[in-house]
Design a protein around this motif. Structure first.
Motif, PDB file in Angstrom:
ATOM      1  N   GLU A 149       0.828  -1.211   0.000  1.00 62.01           N
ATOM      2  CA  GLU A 149       0.000   0.000   0.000  1.00 62.01           C
ATOM      3  C   GLU A 149       0.861   1.259   0.000  1.00 62.01           C
ATOM      4  OE1 GLU A 149      -2.836   2.047   3.224  1.00 62.01           O
ATOM      5  OE2 GLU A 149      -3.487   0.048   2.600  1.00 62.01           O
ATOM      6  N   TRP A 150       1.933   1.253   0.788  1.00 59.49           N
ATOM      7  CA  TRP A 150       2.843   2.405   0.827  1.00 59.49           C
ATOM      8  C   TRP A 150       3.440   2.655  -0.549  1.00 59.49           C
ATOM      9  CZ3 TRP A 150       6.566   2.563   5.580  1.00 59.49           C
ATOM     10  CH2 TRP A 150       5.842   2.477   6.766  1.00 59.49           C
TER      11      TRP A 150
ATOM     12  N   GLU B 295       2.363   1.619  -3.502  1.00 58.54           N
ATOM     13  CA  GLU B 295       1.339   2.016  -4.467  1.00 58.54           C
ATOM     14  C   GLU B 295       0.982   3.487  -4.318  1.00 58.54           C
ATOM     15  OE1 GLU B 295      -1.592  -0.947  -3.591  1.00 58.54           O
ATOM     16  OE2 GLU B 295      -0.472  -2.493  -4.689  1.00 58.54           O
ATOM     17  N   GLN B 296       0.891   3.969  -3.085  1.00 56.59           N
ATOM     18  CA  GLN B 296       0.609   5.385  -2.853  1.00 56.59           C
ATOM     19  C   GLN B 296       1.758   6.246  -3.359  1.00 56.59           C
ATOM     20  OE1 GLN B 296      -0.260   5.800   1.325  1.00 56.59           O
ATOM     21  NE2 GLN B 296      -2.254   4.820   1.142  1.00 56.59           N
ATOM     22  N   TYR B 297       2.962   5.809  -3.111  1.00 58.95           N
ATOM     23  CA  TYR B 297       4.149   6.534  -3.588  1.00 58.95           C
ATOM     24  C   TYR B 297       4.133   6.636  -5.112  1.00 58.95           C
ATOM     25  CZ  TYR B 297       8.962   7.386  -4.936  1.00 58.95           C
ATOM     26  OH  TYR B 297      10.090   7.892  -5.542  1.00 58.95           O
TER      27      TYR B 297
ATOM     28  N   ALA C 208       1.597   6.377  -7.142  1.00 56.82           N
ATOM     29  CA  ALA C 208       0.490   7.205  -7.589  1.00 56.82           C
ATOM     30  C   ALA C 208       0.833   8.690  -7.504  1.00 56.82           C
ATOM     31  CB  ALA C 208      -0.763   6.900  -6.765  1.00 56.82           C
ATOM     32  N   GLN C 209       1.637   9.058  -6.511  1.00 58.01           N
ATOM     33  CA  GLN C 209       2.035  10.453  -6.359  1.00 58.01           C
ATOM     34  C   GLN C 209       3.086  10.880  -7.382  1.00 58.01           C
ATOM     35  OE1 GLN C 209       3.373  10.701  -2.318  1.00 58.01           O
ATOM     36  NE2 GLN C 209       1.329  10.582  -1.468  1.00 58.01           N
ATOM     37  N   GLN C 210       3.777   9.920  -7.969  1.00 61.98           N
ATOM     38  CA  GLN C 210       4.837  10.218  -8.915  1.00 61.98           C
ATOM     39  C   GLN C 210       4.320  10.539 -10.312  1.00 61.98           C
ATOM     40  OE1 GLN C 210       8.033  10.576  -7.740  1.00 61.98           O
ATOM     41  NE2 GLN C 210       6.904  10.259  -5.851  1.00 61.98           N
TER      42      GLN C 210
END
Length: 50
Positions: free
Chosen positions: A40-41, A43-45, A47-49
């Motif tokens: 999850e961490w 994937e969130q990272y 997505a922010q890129q």
């Protein structure tokens, strides 16, 4: 952050990342090569890129 022998404790490392969200360092001869973090961490990272 957890620092353990990946070859000997893979199941425990993956369980900790999944259940507790605890990241782990992956090192060789005292040098950090990578970090294992919950999916999850990451994937969130990612997505922010974008």
């Amino acid at each position: 952050m957890l620092d353990i022998d990946l070859r000997k404790q893979m199941g425990e490392i993956l369980d900790r990342a999944l259940v507790t969200g605890e990241p782990a360092t992956i090192s060789r001869r005292g040098t950090t090569l990578a970090y294992l973090v919950p999916a999850e961490w990451f994937e969130q990272y990612m997505a922010q890129q974008t």
